[in-house]
Motif scaffolding. Structure first.
Motif, PDB file in Angstrom:
ATOM      1  N   ILE A   1      14.632 -16.172 -36.078  1.00 33.10           N
ATOM      2  CA  ILE A   1      15.594 -16.168 -37.190  1.00 33.10           C
ATOM      3  C   ILE A   1      16.971 -16.590 -36.686  1.00 33.10           C
ATOM      4  N   MET A   2      17.376 -16.021 -35.548  1.00 36.04           N
ATOM      5  CA  MET A   2      18.696 -16.346 -35.033  1.00 36.04           C
ATOM      6  C   MET A   2      18.774 -17.811 -34.601  1.00 36.04           C
ATOM      7  N   VAL A   3      17.785 -18.276 -33.856  1.00 38.82           N
ATOM      8  CA  VAL A   3      17.796 -19.661 -33.380  1.00 38.82           C
ATOM      9  C   VAL A   3      17.819 -20.625 -34.567  1.00 38.82           C
ATOM     10  N   ALA A   4      16.961 -20.393 -35.546  1.00 35.31           N
ATOM     11  CA  ALA A   4      16.902 -21.280 -36.712  1.00 35.31           C
ATOM     12  C   ALA A   4      18.225 -21.273 -37.474  1.00 35.31           C
ATOM     13  N   ALA A   5      18.790 -20.099 -37.696  1.00 32.99           N
ATOM     14  CA  ALA A   5      20.048 -19.999 -38.450  1.00 32.99           C
ATOM     15  C   ALA A   5      21.182 -20.709 -37.717  1.00 32.99           C
ATOM     16  N   VAL A   6      21.266 -20.513 -36.408  1.00 38.64           N
ATOM     17  CA  VAL A   6      22.344 -21.149 -35.637  1.00 38.64           C
ATOM     18  C   VAL A   6      22.174 -22.662 -35.636  1.00 38.64           C
ATOM     19  N   ILE A   7      20.959 -23.144 -35.431  1.00 42.10           N
ATOM     20  CA  ILE A   7      20.742 -24.593 -35.437  1.00 42.10           C
ATOM     21  C   ILE A   7      21.113 -25.192 -36.789  1.00 42.10           C
ATOM     22  N   VAL A   8      20.678 -24.554 -37.866  1.00 44.67           N
ATOM     23  CA  VAL A   8      21.014 -25.071 -39.201  1.00 44.67           C
ATOM     24  C   VAL A   8      22.527 -25.108 -39.394  1.00 44.67           C
ATOM     25  N   MET A   9      23.211 -24.066 -38.975  1.00 42.27           N
ATOM     26  CA  MET A   9      24.663 -24.029 -39.149  1.00 42.27           C
ATOM     27  C   MET A   9      25.357 -25.075 -38.272  1.00 42.27           C
ATOM     28  N   LEU A  10      24.869 -25.279 -37.053  1.00 42.14           N
ATOM     29  CA  LEU A  10      25.497 -26.250 -36.166  1.00 42.14           C
ATOM     30  C   LEU A  10      25.240 -27.685 -36.623  1.00 42.14           C
ATOM     31  N   ILE A  11      24.168 -27.896 -37.382  1.00 41.56           N
ATOM     32  CA  ILE A  11      23.891 -29.217 -37.940  1.00 41.56           C
ATOM     33  C   ILE A  11      24.687 -29.445 -39.223  1.00 41.56           C
TER      34      ILE A  11
ATOM     35  N   LYS B   1      12.708 -22.262 -21.053  1.00 41.81           N
ATOM     36  CA  LYS B   1      13.006 -22.923 -22.318  1.00 41.81           C
ATOM     37  C   LYS B   1      13.962 -22.069 -23.135  1.00 41.81           C
ATOM     38  N   THR B   2      13.670 -20.789 -23.199  1.00 38.48           N
ATOM     39  CA  THR B   2      14.528 -19.869 -23.946  1.00 38.48           C
ATOM     40  C   THR B   2      15.925 -19.817 -23.337  1.00 38.48           C
ATOM     41  N   THR B   3      15.997 -19.807 -22.016  1.00 42.54           N
ATOM     42  CA  THR B   3      17.300 -19.772 -21.339  1.00 42.54           C
ATOM     43  C   THR B   3      18.125 -21.011 -21.687  1.00 42.54           C
ATOM     44  N   PHE B   4      17.525 -22.198 -21.561  1.00 40.23           N
ATOM     45  CA  PHE B   4      18.247 -23.424 -21.909  1.00 40.23           C
ATOM     46  C   PHE B   4      18.652 -23.427 -23.378  1.00 40.23           C
ATOM     47  N   GLN B   5      17.771 -22.932 -24.222  1.00 38.89           N
ATOM     48  CA  GLN B   5      18.046 -22.886 -25.655  1.00 38.89           C
ATOM     49  C   GLN B   5      19.235 -21.980 -25.945  1.00 38.89           C
ATOM     50  N   MET B   6      19.245 -20.800 -25.349  1.00 37.59           N
ATOM     51  CA  MET B   6      20.339 -19.852 -25.588  1.00 37.59           C
ATOM     52  C   MET B   6      21.656 -20.358 -25.016  1.00 37.59           C
ATOM     53  N   VAL B   7      21.608 -20.961 -23.813  1.00 30.35           N
ATOM     54  CA  VAL B   7      22.822 -21.532 -23.220  1.00 30.35           C
ATOM     55  C   VAL B   7      23.345 -22.655 -24.108  1.00 30.35           C
ATOM     56  N   SER B   8      22.444 -23.496 -24.575  1.00 29.91           N
ATOM     57  CA  SER B   8      22.836 -24.621 -25.413  1.00 29.91           C
ATOM     58  C   SER B   8      23.525 -24.155 -26.687  1.00 29.91           C
ATOM     59  N   LEU B   9      22.881 -23.271 -27.411  1.00 31.62           N
ATOM     60  CA  LEU B   9      23.459 -22.814 -28.678  1.00 31.62           C
ATOM     61  C   LEU B   9      24.769 -22.065 -28.443  1.00 31.62           C
ATOM     62  N   GLY B  10      24.821 -21.258 -27.401  1.00 32.70           N
ATOM     63  CA  GLY B  10      26.067 -20.563 -27.068  1.00 32.70           C
ATOM     64  C   GLY B  10      27.189 -21.530 -26.737  1.00 32.70           C
ATOM     65  N   ALA B  11      26.873 -22.552 -25.923  1.00 28.68           N
ATOM     66  CA  ALA B  11      27.894 -23.545 -25.559  1.00 28.68           C
ATOM     67  C   ALA B  11      28.358 -24.330 -26.780  1.00 28.68           C
ATOM     68  N   LEU B  12      27.438 -24.653 -27.680  1.00 27.88           N
ATOM     69  CA  LEU B  12      27.829 -25.401 -28.877  1.00 27.88           C
ATOM     70  C   LEU B  12      28.687 -24.552 -29.814  1.00 27.88           C
ATOM     71  N   ILE B  13      28.401 -23.261 -29.890  1.00 26.42           N
ATOM     72  CA  ILE B  13      29.262 -22.378 -30.683  1.00 26.42           C
ATOM     73  C   ILE B  13      30.637 -22.283 -30.031  1.00 26.42           C
ATOM     74  N   LEU B  14      30.664 -22.080 -28.709  1.00 22.87           N
ATOM     75  CA  LEU B  14      31.938 -21.995 -27.987  1.00 22.87           C
ATOM     76  C   LEU B  14      32.730 -23.295 -28.129  1.00 22.87           C
ATOM     77  N   ALA B  15      32.034 -24.434 -28.116  1.00 23.57           N
ATOM     78  CA  ALA B  15      32.709 -25.725 -28.252  1.00 23.57           C
ATOM     79  C   ALA B  15      33.435 -25.835 -29.585  1.00 23.57           C
ATOM     80  N   GLY B  16      32.929 -25.176 -30.609  1.00 25.64           N
ATOM     81  CA  GLY B  16      33.624 -25.167 -31.889  1.00 25.64           C
ATOM     82  C   GLY B  16      34.919 -24.370 -31.839  1.00 25.64           C
ATOM     83  N   ALA B  17      34.968 -23.396 -30.937  1.00 23.56           N
ATOM     84  CA  ALA B  17      36.181 -22.581 -30.789  1.00 23.56           C
ATOM     85  C   ALA B  17      37.215 -23.286 -29.911  1.00 23.56           C
ATOM     86  N   VAL B  18      36.727 -24.090 -28.970  1.00 19.35           N
ATOM     87  CA  VAL B  18      37.626 -24.801 -28.048  1.00 19.35           C
ATOM     88  C   VAL B  18      37.279 -26.297 -28.048  1.00 19.35           C
ATOM     89  N   PRO B  19      37.512 -26.985 -29.169  1.00 23.53           N
ATOM     90  CA  PRO B  19      37.077 -28.378 -29.286  1.00 23.53           C
ATOM     91  C   PRO B  19      37.762 -29.337 -28.305  1.00 23.53           C
TER      92      PRO B  19
END
Length: 190
Positions: A73-83, A136-154
């Motif tokens: 649920i979390m992964v899907a929601a974050v991906i949808v929001m980041l897209i 896979k989960t580690t890369f996925q979590m790092v990726s989504l976290g970094a993309l969220i952080l990138a929105g805070a520090v563009p």
């Protein structure tokens, strides 16, 4: 049912709408910054619920059922929001253009593996999580976290780059581990 590990898992599920709201927040830098903190807290609870359940001997059927659902649920929601929401350094969504491909691979694999696990569970076949799936989960979590952080520090472009590279790495591992699950499932579909 109301063990600490189960409560932590439920808290992850209840955190998803808050995270979605933060990634949709009109002042997107503030929303992404608070969303990144929440995402990190959710990630820590993901680790803690499993660790505590095993350490305390309180692994429950509810926890085994809810834990992967909370993750998906979390992964899907974050991906949808980041897209779908703007917030990238160039004014685009954090995931756009070619980067939508690995995001879709991850989403489709999550759905397919969930269905496969449900099918195999009816046959009393357990599919353990492999070490590669954990990577896979580690890369996925790092990726989504970094993309969220990138929105805070563009203006810090390397954060967005880390998120994009990790997203592609997660998608590659997603294909490999998804094939592994499918191969196991096909043996039981005769």
């Amino acid at each position: 049912m109301l063990t600490l590990p189960n409560l932590l898992t439920l808290s992850r599920i209840f955190a998803v709408p808050i995270l979605v709201f933060l990634l949709w927040y009109p002042d997107w830098r503030v929303g992404y910054a608070i969303g990144f903190v929440l995402y990190c807290v959710v990630g820590i609870t993901d680790y803690l619920d499993g660790y505590l359940a095993r350490a305390q001997g309180t692994v429950s059927k509810l926890g085994v059922f809810l834990d992967p659902i909370a993750d998906k649920i979390m992964v899907a929601a974050v991906i949808v929001m980041l897209i779908s929401t703007e917030g990238g350094p160039d004014g685009h969504p954090m995931i756009h253009d070619w980067d939508v491909i690995p995001a879709l691979i991850i989403l489709l694999r999550e759905i397919a593996v969930s269905g496969l696990r449900e099918f195999l569970a009816q046959l009393s076949v357990s599919v353990p999580v492999s070490k590669l799936a954990k990577w896979k989960t580690t890369f996925q979590m790092v990726s989504l976290g970094a993309l969220i952080l990138a929105g805070a520090v563009p203006d810090v472009l390397w954060v967005h780059a880390v998120g994009r590279v990790s997203l592609w790495a997660a998608a590659a591992l997603t294909l490999i581990t998804g094939w592994d699950y499918l191969r196991v499932g096909l043996k039981h579909m005769d």
